[in-house]
Design a protein around this motif. Structure first.
Motif, PDB file in Angstrom:
ATOM      1  N   THR A   5      24.745 -42.251  12.364  1.00 49.35           N
ATOM      2  CA  THR A   5      24.843 -43.021  13.602  1.00 49.35           C
ATOM      3  C   THR A   5      23.624 -43.896  13.780  1.00 49.35           C
ATOM      4  O   THR A   5      22.488 -43.407  13.770  1.00 49.35           O
ATOM      5  CB  THR A   5      24.973 -42.082  14.814  1.00 49.35           C
ATOM      6  N   GLN A   6      23.883 -45.187  13.953  1.00 52.13           N
ATOM      7  CA  GLN A   6      22.789 -46.129  14.182  1.00 52.13           C
ATOM      8  C   GLN A   6      22.934 -46.746  15.571  1.00 52.13           C
ATOM      9  O   GLN A   6      24.031 -47.145  15.963  1.00 52.13           O
ATOM     10  CB  GLN A   6      22.789 -47.234  13.132  1.00 52.13           C
ATOM     11  N   CYS A  23      18.226 -44.132  13.858  1.00 53.55           N
ATOM     12  CA  CYS A  23      19.215 -43.630  12.906  1.00 53.55           C
ATOM     13  C   CYS A  23      19.288 -42.110  12.987  1.00 53.55           C
ATOM     14  O   CYS A  23      18.273 -41.420  12.807  1.00 53.55           O
ATOM     15  CB  CYS A  23      18.832 -44.059  11.494  1.00 53.55           C
ATOM     16  N   GLY A 105      25.295 -45.759   7.520  1.00 53.54           N
ATOM     17  CA  GLY A 105      25.774 -46.013   8.861  1.00 53.54           C
ATOM     18  C   GLY A 105      26.376 -47.403   8.951  1.00 53.54           C
ATOM     19  O   GLY A 105      26.393 -48.150   7.959  1.00 53.54           O
TER      20      GLY A 105
END
Lengths: 113, 115
Positions: A5-6, A23, A105
């Motif tokens: 997940t960014q 991140c 990501g």
């Protein structure tokens, strides 16, 4: 399981400002790498962290820095932004290293105006 | 130092036709090789990887690649293209030591699939 997940997904900054990108790796992954993607230069390696230590670094100026926390989450910071820093910044995580492959990501799209 | 060259920045095929995306590498040590795919506004998805095991590597979505040391190549193929294969494809190499997160990417090949 959740992917890499960014945050944020999109960002607009003014030249001269600084920016921090975040991140969150896949749970259990201890290695986090960062890449810059531009139409002209393609995908370029910025740096890699493993267990809170920078293990490898690309050829970017000192304005680009990063860190990794004890929970493996990583941040990268760019100070004194230049127009040329506009890019897609991608983060990738791995359990340990290249043997295990890297999961990317969706990136943070940074626009410097 | 490692490097990757992808031959052809743009490849166009008809749906159902063979897909062949070319990748040549340069490495002073046994390499680890990867193919990634990127759809618009998304990150990179790993298609397959070669890490010195079998030279013919099978990946996801029907793709495979063959490591040919004598030709320093790692071309990506798929027997029958699907419209959903339209994307940008990247070949990448690492130094094979296994303990680094640094990948060297090629410039990418955009695959167009015509109906």
């Amino acid at each position: 399981k959740a992917g890499v997940t960014q945050t944020p997904r999109y960002l607009i900054k003014t030249r001269g400002q600084q920016v921090t990108l975040s991140c969150s790796p896949i749970s259990g992954h201890r290695s986090v790498s960062w890449y810059q993607q531009t139409p002209g230069q393609g995908l370029q390696f910025l740096f890699e962290y493993f267990s809170e230590t920078q293990r490898n670094k690309g050829n970017f100026p000192g304005r680009f820095s990063g860190r990794q926390f004890s929970n493996s989450r990583s941040e990268m910071n760019v100070s004194t932004l230049e127009l040329g820093d506009s890019a897609l910044y991608l983060c990738a995580s791995s359990f340990r290293d290249t043997d295990y492959g890297y999961t990317f990501g969706s990136g943070t799209r940074l626009t410097v105006v | 130092a490692q490097s990757v060259t992808q031959l052809g920045s743009h490849v166009s095929v008809s749906e159902g036709a063979l897909v062949l995306l070319r990748c040549n590498y340069s490495s002073s040590v046994p390499p680890y090789l990867f193919w990634y795919v990127q759809y618009p506004n998304q990150g990179l998805q790993l298609l397959l990887k070669y890490t010195s095991a079998a030279t013919l590597v099978k990946g996801i979505n029907g793709f495979e690649a063959e490591f040919k040391k004598s030709e320093t190549s790692f071309h990506l193929t798929k027997p029958s293209a699907h419209m959903s294969d339209a994307a940008e494809y990247f070949c990448a190499v690492s130094d094979g030591s296994g303990n680094t997160g640094k990948l060297i990417f090629g410039q990418g090949t955009t695959l167009q699939v015509k109906p």
